[in-house]
Design an enzyme around this catalytic site. Structure first.
Site, PDB file in Angstrom:
ATOM      1  N   ARG A 165       0.849  -1.197   0.000  1.00  0.00           N
ATOM      2  CA  ARG A 165       0.000   0.000   0.000  1.00  0.00           C
ATOM      3  C   ARG A 165       0.887   1.250   0.000  1.00  0.00           C
ATOM      4  O   ARG A 165       1.849   1.326   0.774  1.00  0.00           O
ATOM      5  CB  ARG A 165      -0.872   0.069   1.256  1.00  0.00           C
ATOM      6  CG  ARG A 165      -1.853  -1.075   1.417  1.00  0.00           C
ATOM      7  CD  ARG A 165      -2.534  -0.968   2.764  1.00  0.00           C
ATOM      8  NE  ARG A 165      -3.216  -2.187   3.134  1.00  0.00           N
ATOM      9  CZ  ARG A 165      -3.468  -2.541   4.404  1.00  0.00           C
ATOM     10  NH1 ARG A 165      -3.099  -1.761   5.410  1.00  0.00           N
ATOM     11  NH2 ARG A 165      -4.101  -3.658   4.655  1.00  0.00           N
ATOM     12  N   HIS A 181       2.675  -2.961   5.261  1.00  0.00           N
ATOM     13  CA  HIS A 181       2.129  -2.873   3.900  1.00  0.00           C
ATOM     14  C   HIS A 181       2.805  -1.737   3.125  1.00  0.00           C
ATOM     15  O   HIS A 181       2.884  -1.777   1.908  1.00  0.00           O
ATOM     16  CB  HIS A 181       0.619  -2.669   3.946  1.00  0.00           C
ATOM     17  CG  HIS A 181      -0.125  -3.859   4.469  1.00  0.00           C
ATOM     18  ND1 HIS A 181      -0.372  -4.971   3.702  1.00  0.00           N
ATOM     19  CD2 HIS A 181      -0.644  -4.124   5.694  1.00  0.00           C
ATOM     20  CE1 HIS A 181      -1.038  -5.864   4.424  1.00  0.00           C
ATOM     21  NE2 HIS A 181      -1.208  -5.383   5.643  1.00  0.00           N
ATOM     22  N   ASP A 188      -1.979  -9.547   3.786  1.00  0.00           N
ATOM     23  CA  ASP A 188      -3.161 -10.000   4.518  1.00  0.00           C
ATOM     24  C   ASP A 188      -3.741 -11.210   3.821  1.00  0.00           C
ATOM     25  O   ASP A 188      -3.864 -11.230   2.588  1.00  0.00           O
ATOM     26  CB  ASP A 188      -4.215  -8.893   4.583  1.00  0.00           C
ATOM     27  CG  ASP A 188      -3.781  -7.726   5.464  1.00  0.00           C
ATOM     28  OD1 ASP A 188      -2.821  -7.901   6.248  1.00  0.00           O
ATOM     29  OD2 ASP A 188      -4.409  -6.654   5.356  1.00  0.00           O
ATOM     30  N   TYR A 216      -5.858 -10.500  17.937  1.00  0.00           N
ATOM     31  CA  TYR A 216      -5.128  -9.230  17.892  1.00  0.00           C
ATOM     32  C   TYR A 216      -6.103  -8.181  17.353  1.00  0.00           C
ATOM     33  O   TYR A 216      -6.826  -8.447  16.394  1.00  0.00           O
ATOM     34  CB  TYR A 216      -3.892  -9.335  16.989  1.00  0.00           C
ATOM     35  CG  TYR A 216      -3.025  -8.090  17.029  1.00  0.00           C
ATOM     36  CD1 TYR A 216      -2.139  -7.888  18.098  1.00  0.00           C
ATOM     37  CD2 TYR A 216      -3.114  -7.119  16.044  1.00  0.00           C
ATOM     38  CE1 TYR A 216      -1.365  -6.734  18.156  1.00  0.00           C
ATOM     39  CE2 TYR A 216      -2.333  -5.968  16.096  1.00  0.00           C
ATOM     40  CZ  TYR A 216      -1.461  -5.783  17.160  1.00  0.00           C
ATOM     41  OH  TYR A 216      -0.697  -4.642  17.210  1.00  0.00           O
ATOM     42  N   HIS A 219      -7.901  -7.754  13.680  1.00  0.00           N
ATOM     43  CA  HIS A 219      -7.512  -8.886  12.841  1.00  0.00           C
ATOM     44  C   HIS A 219      -8.467 -10.079  12.983  1.00  0.00           C
ATOM     45  O   HIS A 219      -8.049 -11.232  12.896  1.00  0.00           O
ATOM     46  CB  HIS A 219      -6.062  -9.289  13.120  1.00  0.00           C
ATOM     47  CG  HIS A 219      -5.080  -8.284  12.583  1.00  0.00           C
ATOM     48  ND1 HIS A 219      -4.939  -7.030  13.129  1.00  0.00           N
ATOM     49  CD2 HIS A 219      -4.230  -8.331  11.524  1.00  0.00           C
ATOM     50  CE1 HIS A 219      -4.020  -6.353  12.443  1.00  0.00           C
ATOM     51  NE2 HIS A 219      -3.582  -7.114  11.469  1.00  0.00           N
ATOM     52  N   HIS A 222      -8.889 -11.364   9.096  1.00  0.00           N
ATOM     53  CA  HIS A 222      -7.746 -11.739   8.249  1.00  0.00           C
ATOM     54  C   HIS A 222      -6.545 -12.065   9.130  1.00  0.00           C
ATOM     55  O   HIS A 222      -6.504 -11.700  10.295  1.00  0.00           O
ATOM     56  CB  HIS A 222      -7.388 -10.619   7.269  1.00  0.00           C
ATOM     57  CG  HIS A 222      -6.833  -9.368   7.903  1.00  0.00           C
ATOM     58  ND1 HIS A 222      -7.624  -8.422   8.523  1.00  0.00           N
ATOM     59  CD2 HIS A 222      -5.567  -8.911   8.017  1.00  0.00           C
ATOM     60  CE1 HIS A 222      -6.865  -7.431   8.984  1.00  0.00           C
ATOM     61  NE2 HIS A 222      -5.600  -7.710   8.686  1.00  0.00           N
ATOM     62  N   HIS A 224      -2.506 -11.410   9.134  1.00  0.00           N
ATOM     63  CA  HIS A 224      -1.474 -10.565   8.518  1.00  0.00           C
ATOM     64  C   HIS A 224      -0.102 -11.196   8.758  1.00  0.00           C
ATOM     65  O   HIS A 224       0.203 -11.635   9.867  1.00  0.00           O
ATOM     66  CB  HIS A 224      -1.541  -9.167   9.151  1.00  0.00           C
ATOM     67  CG  HIS A 224      -0.342  -8.305   8.874  1.00  0.00           C
ATOM     68  ND1 HIS A 224      -0.363  -7.260   7.988  1.00  0.00           N
ATOM     69  CD2 HIS A 224       0.927  -8.350   9.379  1.00  0.00           C
ATOM     70  CE1 HIS A 224       0.836  -6.687   7.953  1.00  0.00           C
ATOM     71  NE2 HIS A 224       1.631  -7.335   8.786  1.00  0.00           N
TER      72      HIS A 224
HETATM   73 ZN   LIG Z   1      -2.015  -6.338   7.263  1.00  0.00          ZN
END
Ligand SMILES: [Zn+2]
Length: 240
Positions: A165, A181, A188, A216, A219, A222, A224
């Site tokens: 990202r 990212h 992810d 966490y 999260h 997903h 990570h």
């Molecule tokens: Zn992530």
């Protein structure tokens, strides 16, 4: 005579066709190794090998991509060979390279992952926390780690939901200001054939210093993974 020549020519064409089809998938478009590599050697060819076996460092370990073929590289090559049923001597020769050629595309990504999957933000890899080429190189290493993890999980697919990202993409996604990212190596993973906990647990064996999963904050939907410089694993709902 002409008939015989024509027959011979068509046989040559037929035989060439068979030979091409039977040849191993040799991804010269990416990288070709020119010598057998073993402990004590160094160079760019060692570093290229290290990238391909970076998903085999052993539990909780991370393989250095420094171009020096030391004991950790030997152990990673051995695990790679074991994973694919090759003679496991920790020496990278013809059989090992043939397997790597089968596993890589012409752009050097592993066959089951693509740059386009690892970057749905922009086409340039620019605008993150590191130069574009670094972000793209980091994503490549993450893909080889994921390829190792995918194989260990029985070769069923791993679904990538976010990768590189830029700062603006990260802000839009609500990512942390220091998110991996932004460096290209954060990935992810969504649930699919494997649960989020299974992915987080398995990731511990494949060179990911960063693992965040269910339990966490943020999260729950997903898992990570990334390769930050020191280990931070947290997925309390998964026993991590
Ligand atoms: Zn992530």
């Amino acid at each position: 005579m002409r008939k015989i020549i024509q027959l011979c020519l068509s046989l040559v064409v037929a035989c060439a066709g068979v030979a091409v089809a039977a040849a191993p998938a040799h991804a010269d478009g990416c990288y070709t190794w020119g010598r057998t590599l073993s402990q004590g050697m160094n160079g760019e060819d060692v570093r290229q090998l290290q990238i391909r076996v970076s998903g085999y460092p052993g539990h909780g370990a991370v393989l250095g991509l420094d171009g020096d073929f030391g004991p950790a590289t030997k152990a990673a090559v051995t695990r790679f060979q074991q994973a694919y049923g090759l003679p496991a001597d920790g020496v990278a020769g013809g059989q090992t390279f043939t397997k790597i050629y089968q596993l890589q595309d012409d752009d050097c990504t592993p066959v089951n992952f693509a740059y386009s999957e690892l970057n749905r933000c922009n086409s340039t890899w620019a605008g993150g926390a590191v130069p574009a080429a670094t972000a793209k190189a980091n994503a490549l290493v993450s893909m080889w780690k994921l390829q190792a993890m995918r194989h260990a999980l029985g070769d069923s697919s791993i679904r990538v939901t976010s990768g590189f990202r830029s700062v603006s993409c990260n802000n839009a996604a609500g990512g942390a200001s220091n998110s991996r990212h932004l460096y290209g190596d954060g990935v992810d993973l969504g649930s699919g054939p494997h649960s989020l906990c299974k992915l987080a647990q398995q990731a511990r064996n494949h060179g990911f210093n960063g693992i965040l999963g269910p339990g966490y904050p943020g999260h729950g939907d997903h898992t990570h993974v990334d390769h930050r410089s020191s280990r931070f694993w947290s997925a309390s709902s998964c026993g991590i």
